[in-house]
Design a protein around this motif. Structure first.
Motif, PDB file in Angstrom:
ATOM      1  N   LEU A 133       0.830  -1.210   0.000  1.00 48.76           N
ATOM      2  CA  LEU A 133       0.000   0.000   0.000  1.00 48.76           C
ATOM      3  C   LEU A 133       0.861   1.257   0.000  1.00 48.76           C
ATOM      4  CD1 LEU A 133      -2.895  -1.074   2.382  1.00 48.76           C
ATOM      5  CD2 LEU A 133      -3.015  -0.670  -0.088  1.00 48.76           C
ATOM      6  N   GLN A 134       1.972   1.232   0.719  1.00 43.81           N
ATOM      7  CA  GLN A 134       2.877   2.383   0.715  1.00 43.81           C
ATOM      8  C   GLN A 134       3.477   2.580  -0.671  1.00 43.81           C
ATOM      9  OE1 GLN A 134       3.352   4.705   3.189  1.00 43.81           O
ATOM     10  NE2 GLN A 134       4.384   5.759   1.519  1.00 43.81           N
ATOM     11  N   ALA A 135       3.870   1.484  -1.308  1.00 46.89           N
ATOM     12  CA  ALA A 135       4.419   1.568  -2.665  1.00 46.89           C
ATOM     13  C   ALA A 135       3.361   2.070  -3.646  1.00 46.89           C
ATOM     14  CB  ALA A 135       4.946   0.205  -3.100  1.00 46.89           C
ATOM     15  N   ALA A 136       2.132   1.598  -3.490  1.00 40.16           N
ATOM     16  CA  ALA A 136       1.038   2.040  -4.360  1.00 40.16           C
ATOM     17  C   ALA A 136       0.794   3.536  -4.182  1.00 40.16           C
ATOM     18  CB  ALA A 136      -0.230   1.245  -4.050  1.00 40.16           C
ATOM     19  N   ARG A 137       0.827   4.000  -2.944  1.00 41.71           N
ATOM     20  CA  ARG A 137       0.652   5.432  -2.659  1.00 41.71           C
ATOM     21  C   ARG A 137       1.768   6.240  -3.303  1.00 41.71           C
ATOM     22  NH1 ARG A 137       3.012   8.689   0.790  1.00 41.71           N
ATOM     23  NH2 ARG A 137       1.966  10.593   1.444  1.00 41.71           N
ATOM     24  N   VAL A 166      -0.726   2.569 -10.851  1.00 42.10           N
ATOM     25  CA  VAL A 166      -0.952   1.717  -9.680  1.00 42.10           C
ATOM     26  C   VAL A 166      -1.480   0.367 -10.156  1.00 42.10           C
ATOM     27  CG1 VAL A 166      -2.108   1.479  -7.444  1.00 42.10           C
ATOM     28  CG2 VAL A 166      -1.395   3.738  -8.239  1.00 42.10           C
ATOM     29  N   THR A 167      -0.546  -0.484 -10.577  1.00 43.88           N
ATOM     30  CA  THR A 167      -0.877  -1.826 -11.043  1.00 43.88           C
ATOM     31  C   THR A 167      -0.190  -2.843 -10.130  1.00 43.88           C
ATOM     32  OG1 THR A 167       1.038  -1.972 -12.511  1.00 43.88           O
ATOM     33  CG2 THR A 167      -0.987  -1.004 -13.436  1.00 43.88           C
ATOM     34  N   LEU A 168      -0.676  -4.066 -10.167  1.00 39.92           N
ATOM     35  CA  LEU A 168      -0.056  -5.119  -9.363  1.00 39.92           C
ATOM     36  C   LEU A 168       1.404  -5.319  -9.767  1.00 39.92           C
ATOM     37  CD1 LEU A 168      -2.963  -7.730  -9.305  1.00 39.92           C
ATOM     38  CD2 LEU A 168      -2.197  -6.300  -7.406  1.00 39.92           C
ATOM     39  N   LYS A 169       1.665  -5.290 -11.067  1.00 37.74           N
ATOM     40  CA  LYS A 169       3.025  -5.504 -11.562  1.00 37.74           C
ATOM     41  C   LYS A 169       3.967  -4.401 -11.088  1.00 37.74           C
ATOM     42  CE  LYS A 169       5.667  -6.169 -15.802  1.00 37.74           C
ATOM     43  NZ  LYS A 169       5.624  -6.221 -17.261  1.00 37.74           N
ATOM     44  N   ALA A 170       3.530  -3.157 -11.202  1.00 36.53           N
ATOM     45  CA  ALA A 170       4.375  -2.026 -10.803  1.00 36.53           C
ATOM     46  C   ALA A 170       4.646  -2.039  -9.304  1.00 36.53           C
ATOM     47  CB  ALA A 170       3.715  -0.708 -11.210  1.00 36.53           C
ATOM     48  N   VAL A 171       3.619  -2.302  -8.525  1.00 30.16           N
ATOM     49  CA  VAL A 171       3.783  -2.332  -7.066  1.00 30.16           C
ATOM     50  C   VAL A 171       4.679  -3.501  -6.672  1.00 30.16           C
ATOM     51  CG1 VAL A 171       2.591  -2.632  -4.858  1.00 30.16           C
ATOM     52  CG2 VAL A 171       1.628  -1.109  -6.595  1.00 30.16           C
ATOM     53  N   ALA A 172       4.469  -4.652  -7.280  1.00 32.78           N
ATOM     54  CA  ALA A 172       5.297  -5.831  -6.984  1.00 32.78           C
ATOM     55  C   ALA A 172       6.763  -5.536  -7.286  1.00 32.78           C
ATOM     56  CB  ALA A 172       4.820  -7.034  -7.795  1.00 32.78           C
ATOM     57  N   GLY A 173       7.017  -4.895  -8.428  1.00 28.97           N
ATOM     58  CA  GLY A 173       8.385  -4.548  -8.794  1.00 28.97           C
ATOM     59  C   GLY A 173       9.016  -3.572  -7.823  1.00 28.97           C
ATOM     60  N   ARG A 174       8.221  -2.658  -7.329  1.00 28.39           N
ATOM     61  CA  ARG A 174       8.743  -1.645  -6.419  1.00 28.39           C
ATOM     62  C   ARG A 174       9.147  -2.239  -5.069  1.00 28.39           C
ATOM     63  NH1 ARG A 174       7.760   4.569  -5.795  1.00 28.39           N
ATOM     64  NH2 ARG A 174       8.268   4.372  -7.977  1.00 28.39           N
ATOM     65  N   HIS A 216       4.123 -10.805  -8.620  1.00 26.87           N
ATOM     66  CA  HIS A 216       2.755 -10.463  -8.994  1.00 26.87           C
ATOM     67  C   HIS A 216       1.771 -11.374  -8.257  1.00 26.87           C
ATOM     68  CE1 HIS A 216      -0.842 -10.542 -11.578  1.00 26.87           C
ATOM     69  NE2 HIS A 216      -0.528  -9.287 -11.861  1.00 26.87           N
ATOM     70  N   ALA A 217       2.118 -12.663  -8.160  1.00 28.08           N
ATOM     71  CA  ALA A 217       1.246 -13.640  -7.478  1.00 28.08           C
ATOM     72  C   ALA A 217       1.078 -13.301  -6.002  1.00 28.08           C
ATOM     73  CB  ALA A 217       1.827 -15.041  -7.629  1.00 28.08           C
ATOM     74  N   ASN A 218       2.153 -12.783  -5.388  1.00 29.31           N
ATOM     75  CA  ASN A 218       2.079 -12.395  -3.979  1.00 29.31           C
ATOM     76  C   ASN A 218       1.037 -11.297  -3.781  1.00 29.31           C
ATOM     77  OD1 ASN A 218       3.233 -10.317  -1.771  1.00 29.31           O
ATOM     78  ND2 ASN A 218       3.693 -12.426  -1.138  1.00 29.31           N
ATOM     79  N   LEU A 219       1.057 -10.303  -4.657  1.00 26.92           N
ATOM     80  CA  LEU A 219       0.095  -9.210  -4.530  1.00 26.92           C
ATOM     81  C   LEU A 219      -1.306  -9.655  -4.907  1.00 26.92           C
ATOM     82  CD1 LEU A 219       1.977  -5.995  -5.658  1.00 26.92           C
ATOM     83  CD2 LEU A 219       1.722  -6.995  -3.404  1.00 26.92           C
ATOM     84  N   LEU A 220      -1.384 -10.559  -5.873  1.00 26.80           N
ATOM     85  CA  LEU A 220      -2.682 -11.109  -6.256  1.00 26.80           C
ATOM     86  C   LEU A 220      -3.322 -11.809  -5.056  1.00 26.80           C
ATOM     87  CD1 LEU A 220      -4.258 -11.113  -8.869  1.00 26.80           C
ATOM     88  CD2 LEU A 220      -3.259 -13.319  -9.431  1.00 26.80           C
ATOM     89  N   HIS A 221      -2.499 -12.497  -4.280  1.00 27.03           N
ATOM     90  CA  HIS A 221      -2.967 -13.176  -3.070  1.00 27.03           C
ATOM     91  C   HIS A 221      -3.550 -12.176  -2.067  1.00 27.03           C
ATOM     92  CE1 HIS A 221      -3.041 -15.763   0.466  1.00 27.03           C
ATOM     93  NE2 HIS A 221      -2.293 -14.869   1.087  1.00 27.03           N
ATOM     94  N   HIS A 222      -2.890 -11.031  -1.908  1.00 30.17           N
ATOM     95  CA  HIS A 222      -3.329 -10.033  -0.920  1.00 30.17           C
ATOM     96  C   HIS A 222      -4.520  -9.200  -1.376  1.00 30.17           C
ATOM     97  CE1 HIS A 222      -0.272 -10.611   2.107  1.00 30.17           C
ATOM     98  NE2 HIS A 222       0.660 -10.626   1.162  1.00 30.17           N
ATOM     99  N   PHE A 223      -4.579  -8.875  -2.683  1.00 34.23           N
ATOM    100  CA  PHE A 223      -5.582  -7.917  -3.147  1.00 34.23           C
ATOM    101  C   PHE A 223      -6.578  -8.473  -4.162  1.00 34.23           C
ATOM    102  CE2 PHE A 223      -1.778  -5.515  -1.904  1.00 34.23           C
ATOM    103  CZ  PHE A 223      -2.316  -4.737  -0.889  1.00 34.23           C
ATOM    104  N   GLY A 224      -6.275  -9.616  -4.757  1.00 32.38           N
ATOM    105  CA  GLY A 224      -7.201 -10.245  -5.688  1.00 32.38           C
ATOM    106  C   GLY A 224      -7.132  -9.732  -7.114  1.00 32.38           C
TER     107      GLY A 224
END
Length: 198
Positions: free
Chosen positions: A17-21, A32-40, A45-53
């Motif tokens: 969430l901090q990275a997304a902000r 603000v995409t799953l890929k961009a946040v995951a990279g940051r 990507h799968a980790n973030l998919l698990h948390h946010f869907g």
């Protein structure tokens, strides 16, 4: 090869969430995409998919995170103002900064443009909770007695509008950049004075 630090689910979510902000503020809501946040944050990507869907789920969680953070700050400012330690302008600045510098205005417009209006529900419900905490008795009344509700509506709409078009509009009208903030503070001060006299 260095191994990544194992984070608790709460730490992982908070980090995302901090990275997304940060992405929202730096490059806008479209980034603000799953890929961009995951990279940051160095996660998959799968980790973030698990948390946010989904990306939509991430954006909704970000909206909720921003709303709670902003409203907590505004509540503190309102209590300080009531105790004579702060001013209406400080409350106004916090609200305007939330929509402008913290990215809530950009996120709101992006959610509306992409048809993801339900992602705005956390912002709207958190603002409602803020008003109920500031003026708990108002919810039992109607009409003119709901001054805090009306003040909040005006302040949020002014802050959102200012974040989206305030700079360009003020410039085209030959007005100082903080004119909308000054008007909002004057309106809030007048409302507070009127309420105290009643």
């Amino acid at each position: 090869m260095t191994s990544r630090k194992r984070l608790t689910p709460e730490e992982s979510r908070s980090s995302a969430l901090q990275a997304a902000r940060d992405l929202l503020i730096e490059t806008g809501p479209q980034s603000v995409t799953l890929k961009a946040v995951a990279g940051r944050i160095g996660r998959t990507h799968a980790n973030l998919l698990h948390h946010f869907g989904s990306a939509s789920g991430l954006q909704k969680a970000l909206a909720e995170h921003l709303a709670k953070t902003v409203c907590e700050t505004i509540i503190e400012a309102v209590h300080a103002t009531r105790a004579g330690l702060g001013s209406a302008r400080e409350v106004v600045d916090l609200a305007f900064d939330a929509f402008d510098r913290e990215g809530a205005g950009a996120l709101t417009s992006w959610m509306l443009l992409t048809g993801n209006e339900d992602a705005l529900n956390p912002i709207i419900s958190t603002i409602h909770e803020l008003v109920d905490e500031i003026a708990p008795g108002e919810a039992d009344h109607s009409g003119d007695s709901m001054h805090v509700h009306k003040d909040t509506l005006s302040l949020v709409l002014l802050a959102l509008g200012d974040a989206l078009i305030g700079g360009a509009l003020a410039k085209s009208l030959g007005l100082p950049r903080d004119t909308a903030r000054e008007r909002a503070a004057a309106n809030l001060e007048a409302s507070l004075a009127e309420h105290h006299q009643a």
